[in-house]
Design a protein around this motif. Sequence first.
Motif, short mmCIF file in Angstrom:
data_model
loop_
_atom_site.label_atom_id
_atom_site.label_comp_id
_atom_site.label_asym_id
_atom_site.label_seq_id
_atom_site.Cartn_x
_atom_site.Cartn_y
_atom_site.Cartn_z
N ALA A 217 1.06 -7.71 -3.40
CA ALA A 217 0.47 -7.45 -2.08
C ALA A 217 1.31 -6.45 -1.28
O ALA A 217 0.76 -5.56 -0.62
N ASP B 48 -0.64 -3.02 -0.19
CA ASP B 48 -1.03 -2.94 1.21
C ASP B 48 -1.03 -1.52 1.79
O ASP B 48 -2.08 -1.04 2.22
N THR C 118 -3.69 -0.80 7.74
CA THR C 118 -4.52 -1.66 6.90
C THR C 118 -5.22 -2.66 7.80
O THR C 118 -4.59 -3.40 8.55
N LEU D 164 -7.02 -6.77 3.56
CA LEU D 164 -6.58 -6.63 2.17
C LEU D 164 -7.07 -7.83 1.39
O LEU D 164 -6.85 -8.97 1.80
N ASN E 235 -9.12 -2.80 -0.14
CA ASN E 235 -8.32 -2.56 1.05
C ASN E 235 -9.15 -1.77 2.06
O ASN E 235 -9.67 -0.72 1.73
#
Length: 171
Positions: free
Chosen positions: A65, A69, A87, A90, A147
């Motif tokens: 992650a 990200d 972001t 996610l 994402n």
Amino acid sequence: MNIIKLLSNSGLISAERRLEWFPPFRNLGIRVLRLSADWRQVRILLPLQRQNRNPGGSMFGGAIACLADPIPALACNRLFPGHAVWTRQLQIDFVQPGTDDLVLDFDFNTEIESQIDKDLTDKGRSTPSFEYGLYLPAGELSARVKNWVAIRPLGDASDKRGAMSISKIDE
């Protein structure tokens, strides 16, 4: 001025090394395999190491992650300068255990780029989604990533959430 900022500003360190030294990635031990100048293609090796191995012996999901990200946000920041970028959401589907090194494989789709351009022209903002993956050495998908990136005008009230700037890596 710290040493990393000084070296980055000198032009002596490549964009690939600056990305490897990006603070969230530093302890992951990543190696940039491919980084196009425009960030449309990114390949990053995430090695399976003692510090990112879970009790079952495979890659800790948090390491996956952490790497997954910011990549689309950084790419959007490069392709759409002058905007706040971060972001927004996610999602990671851990398809199979990362029992070996993983390679993040990200390509910036030209259709998405065209849609972002249209959104920014028409609405002044965009929230595109990107799909990419992390793969085992034999090419098998280990983690599927989706994402969503928020691209907003600078100074917009919604850009206060920790907007990403490529200059953070260049500093």
